[in-house]
Structures are given as structure tokens and as C-alpha cells.
Enzyme design. Structure first.
Site, PDB file in Angstrom:
ATOM      1  CB  SER A  77      -0.357  -4.883   7.074  1.00 13.68           C
ATOM      2  OG  SER A  77       0.275  -4.246   8.161  1.00 13.68           O
ATOM      3  CE  LYS A 122       0.832   1.348   4.376  1.00 15.09           C
ATOM      4  NZ  LYS A 122       1.493   2.456   4.872  1.00 15.09           N
ATOM      5  CB  ALA A 164       1.229  -2.058   4.750  1.00 17.18           C
ATOM      6  N   GLY A 165       4.028  -4.389   4.085  1.00 17.59           N
ATOM      7  CA  GLY A 165       4.212  -5.757   3.584  1.00 17.59           C
ATOM      8  C   GLY A 165       3.740  -6.806   4.583  1.00 17.59           C
ATOM      9  CG  ASP A 180      -0.920   0.007   7.758  1.00 20.46           C
ATOM     10  OD1 ASP A 180      -1.648   0.989   7.997  1.00 20.46           O
ATOM     11  OD2 ASP A 180       0.324   0.085   7.668  1.00 20.46           O
TER      12      ASP A 180
HETATM   13  P1  ATP Z   1       4.456  -1.071   9.803  1.00 22.00           P
HETATM   14  O1  ATP Z   1       3.219  -1.898   9.612  1.00 22.00           O
HETATM   15  O2  ATP Z   1       5.130  -1.251  11.113  1.00 22.00           O
HETATM   16  O3  ATP Z   1       4.320   0.342   9.322  1.00 22.00           O
HETATM   17  P2  ATP Z   1       6.080  -1.453   7.469  1.00 22.00           P
HETATM   18  O4  ATP Z   1       5.004  -1.278   6.472  1.00 22.00           O
HETATM   19  O5  ATP Z   1       7.080  -0.352   7.571  1.00 22.00           O
HETATM   20  O6  ATP Z   1       5.475  -1.768   8.856  1.00 22.00           O
HETATM   21  P3  ATP Z   1       6.591  -4.303   7.245  1.00 22.00           P
HETATM   22  O7  ATP Z   1       7.326  -4.897   6.092  1.00 22.00           O
HETATM   23  O8  ATP Z   1       5.172  -4.614   7.404  1.00 22.00           O
HETATM   24  O9  ATP Z   1       6.883  -2.759   7.192  1.00 22.00           O
HETATM   25  O10 ATP Z   1       7.429  -4.738   8.549  1.00 22.00           O
HETATM   26  C1  ATP Z   1       7.236  -4.213   9.830  1.00 22.00           C
HETATM   27  C2  ATP Z   1       7.810  -5.214  10.821  1.00 22.00           C
HETATM   28  O11 ATP Z   1       6.915  -6.317  10.885  1.00 22.00           O
HETATM   29  C3  ATP Z   1       9.135  -5.782  10.396  1.00 22.00           C
HETATM   30  O12 ATP Z   1      10.179  -5.162  11.092  1.00 22.00           O
HETATM   31  C4  ATP Z   1       9.058  -7.262  10.762  1.00 22.00           C
HETATM   32  O13 ATP Z   1       9.832  -7.578  11.895  1.00 22.00           O
HETATM   33  C5  ATP Z   1       7.612  -7.532  11.128  1.00 22.00           C
HETATM   34  N1  ATP Z   1       6.946  -8.565  10.306  1.00 22.00           N
HETATM   35  C6  ATP Z   1       6.146  -9.511  10.768  1.00 22.00           C
HETATM   36  N2  ATP Z   1       5.649 -10.278   9.776  1.00 22.00           N
HETATM   37  C7  ATP Z   1       6.168  -9.812   8.640  1.00 22.00           C
HETATM   38  C8  ATP Z   1       6.021 -10.193   7.277  1.00 22.00           C
HETATM   39  N3  ATP Z   1       5.247 -11.196   6.911  1.00 22.00           N
HETATM   40  N4  ATP Z   1       6.674  -9.442   6.357  1.00 22.00           N
HETATM   41  C9  ATP Z   1       7.430  -8.402   6.750  1.00 22.00           C
HETATM   42  N5  ATP Z   1       7.620  -8.005   8.014  1.00 22.00           N
HETATM   43  C10 ATP Z   1       6.989  -8.692   8.972  1.00 22.00           C
END
Ligand code: ATP
Length: 336
Positions: free
Chosen positions: A133, A19, A130-131, A166
């Protein structure tokens, strides 16, 4: 994952998009520690791929008693959080709990029915896209079908909200206004397509650290999303570019000053506009069209070799049978 000999399986594939936040205003910190937000989410064509499979001896997989207690496992690249640290597995366990499935720990017995989630990560991690999420939402949507849980979209979104702010948006994707801590979702009209160069940073930036920096330095804002909502009704990149807005930018740039320099460099190299992705550290450069996104990628390749060209909006999680046949069954239709 190849099932052992004599073991039968039913499998689905789920493709889930990352997203963007086209607009993100922070209204303030709430008593529960979350921040009150007004945000406009849009999915973008960067995807993680999940494969959810139910394995067991023929005949046992569909036996209600065998399915009530089953092992649920995640198989993912070692760079991705493993076990319960992974949001996709957490989503699966929570959905199982709500659907009367008792997840078992430890090795599966020979005849045991089990569910395996294979996760192929392509969305940059801890990048503000939000990977995690998206993976949680993909697991919810895929397993709701694989396990025949029969949860409606609203029920899936309620489970999603327990997993992260998210995740409810990621259950349906598309374009939406998010309020509260981001979990109250209203669909928004968007035309497009809009073209982006997505520039991840080499080091992650913690979301909570960015919000803590916002708490120290920023004041709640009352800027509304009207300009973005209006710009989304046209295909005009310049209109959308002028309306992009992210109030976490100053906090993230304070923590990682090179992001400010890189934003300037992307603008100088021809981006229509540049905005921080969520809490960062990825920068999103909007371009006039796809060719301009590729030209921008070439122009910044020396300092951002991992930049990705993508388009938005990108729809929501897509389910297909493992053989690759499109599945337009009832759940997918509802989600669309
Ligand atoms: P946030 O939702 O905290 O804003 P983001 O969008 O910046 O996150 P994500 O890739 O969702 O980034 O990773 C956030 C944290 O979630 C990572 O540091 C990781 O430790 C944890 N995490 C848990 N499951 C996953 C997954 N399937 N993929 C990526 N990160 C994950």
C-alpha cells in the site's frame, strides 16, 4: 535504470514509510465482504524507495501528444510481485487512466516516451505493515507530480481507496484514525517519538486468512480508541503500551501459535508492550527509548535475527528531485 544514449529523462525519488496499527477494532463483516474497522494508523521509520522517471528523446517528453500514449514499466527485485500484480504499477496505471494517459503494452519504440518506476523494497513483505500500500501511495504521489496530473490530496485518496484499504492513509501518513474499511481518514495529534523493535516472522500470513479466522471465532467489538488517542498526546511509552490494542491478534495467534510464544519472549526480554502488526505476522515491541530497542534486538537475535529498530511517527511520502535536492513544491506542502 540508466537511460539509453540520446534519451533524456526527468526523475523524482519518493520515500514511503510503513505503517503500524496502534489500535485495531473489528466492528464486524460487511455485506460487501470487507470488515468494518476502527483503527489508529501511525507511520514508522521503515521505508521503501521509489524512483519515477519520464524517459524519451529530448523535446518529445513534454509533447502533449507523445505523453498521452506511453509505456509504463516497473523495475523491481524478482522477489517482489511483477507487472500488474504489483500495487505500485496498478496505482500508476489507474492514475494514468484518470489523467488521460493511455498505457501501452509491449516494447517501447525508439522515440517513445515512457515512464519507469524503480522500486527498492525494504519494508518486510506480507508482514502487516502495508508495504504494498505504501508503494501504491508513493507511485500516486510521485507520478501526480511527474506527470503534472494536478490531483489534490482528496482526489489522490479517492484513487487510493480503489487500490486497497490501507492506501488512502499511506498517501499522507503521520497519525490518523481510520474508519469504515479503513479508508475514511481523520488526522490525529501524536507526540512521540516512540521506539520500536519490529520483529518480522519468517513466513508470510495472508490478511484474508486472518480475517476468515476472525469471522469463525470472534464477535464484533465496541471497544473505542480513546485510550490510545489520549496516550499519543504524551511521550510516555508506558501509557501508549497500556493502550495498544489489536483484535486480529487472537485470530493470527490461532493460525500461527508461535507468535503467542514470541510475544511472551519479547515481554520477558524487556519490551514495554507487544502488539501484532495489522493482520500480522510481524510483532511490534514498544520500548522505553532507542537504546532499549537496540538492547531488545540483541536479546532476541537468536530467534529474530531480522528484527529492525524504528521510531514513530514518521510523516508521509517524501518527494525529492533525483539529484537528492529536497523538493518543497506545492504538492508536498499540501500533503504535509
Ligand atoms: P495487506 O495490505 O494485505 O495487509 P501487508 O501489509 O501484510 O498486506 P504487503 O507487503 O503490502 O503486506 O503485501 C501484501 C501482498 O500484496 C503481498 O502478498 C504481495 O503479493 C502483494 N503486493 C503487491 N504489490 C506489492 C508491493 N509493491 N510490495 C509488497 N507486496 C505487494
Amino acid at each position: 535504470m540508466v537511460p539509453a544514449e540520446g534519451v533524456d529523462e526527468t526523475a523524482l525519488r519518493v520515500r514511503v514509510p510503513a505503517k503500524l496499527n496502534l489500535f485495531l477494532a473489528v466492528r464486524g463483516r460487511r455485506d460487501d465482504g470487507y470488515h468494518e474497522l476502527v483503527t489508529v494508523f501511525q507511520t514508522v521509520s521503515l521505508y521503501d524507495h521509489l524512483r519515477v522517471a519520464l524517459l524519451g528523446l529530448p523535446g518529445r517528453r513534454h509533447h502533449p501528444a507523445a505523453r498521452r500514449r506511453m509505456r509504463v514499466e516497473l523495475s523491481a527485485d524478482p522477489a517482489v510481485p511483477q507487472g500488474r500484480d504489483n500495487l505500485a504499477l496498478r496505482a500508476a496505471l489507474r492514475l494514468g487512466e484518470l489523467s488521460g494517459i493511455v498505457p501501452l503494452e509491449g516494447p517501447a519504440d525508439r522515440d517513445g516516451v515512457r515512464t519507469v518506476i524503480d522500486l527498492e523494497k525494504r519494508i518486510p513483505m506480507a508482514a502487516g505493515m502495508a508495504g504494498g500500500s505504501a508503494d501504491a501511495a508513493g507511485a500516486l504521489v510521485g507520478l501526480n507530480r511527474l506527470w503534472d496530473c494536478g490531483l489534490a490530496v482528496d482526489q489522490l485518496r479517492a484513487v487510493a481507496a480503489e487500490l486497497g484499504s490501507d492506501v488512502p492513509f499511506c498517501v499522507t501518513g503521520g497519525t490518523a484514525l481510520g474508519t469504515g474499511r479503513g479508508v475514511e481518514i481523520t488526522p490525529v495529534l501524536s507526540r512521540g517519538p516512540f521506539h520500536w523493535l519490529i520483529c518480522p516472522d519468517s513466513e508470510p500470513l495472508s490478511t484474508s486468512e486472518v480475517y476468515r479466522a476472525w469471522d469463525r471465532h470472534a464477535l464484533p467489538s465496541d471497544v473505542g480508541p480513546d485510550r490510545v488517542l489520549y496516550a499519543l498526546r504524551s511521550t510516555d511509552a508506558a501509557g501508549l503500551g497500556a493502550a495498544l490494542h489489536n483484535e486480529l491478534e487472537a485470530a493470527a495467534f490461532g493460525l500461527r501459535p508461535r507468535l503467542r510464544v514470541r510475544k511472551r519472549a519479547l515481554l520477558d526480554a524487556g519490551a514495554v508492550a507487544v502488539v501484532l502488526a495489522g493482520s500480522g505476522p510481524t510483532l511490534l515491541a514498544l520500548t522505553a527509548d532507542e537504546a532499549a530497542a537496540h538492547a531488545l534486538a540483541a536479546a532476541v537475535a537468536d530467534w529474530c535475527p531480522q528484527a529492525l529498530v524504528a521510531r514513530s511517527p514518521a510523516g508521509g511520502p517524501e518527494l525529492s528531485h533525483d539529484a537528492g535536492l529536497s523538493d518543497t513544491g506545492p504538492l508536498l506542502r499540501t500533503l504535509e
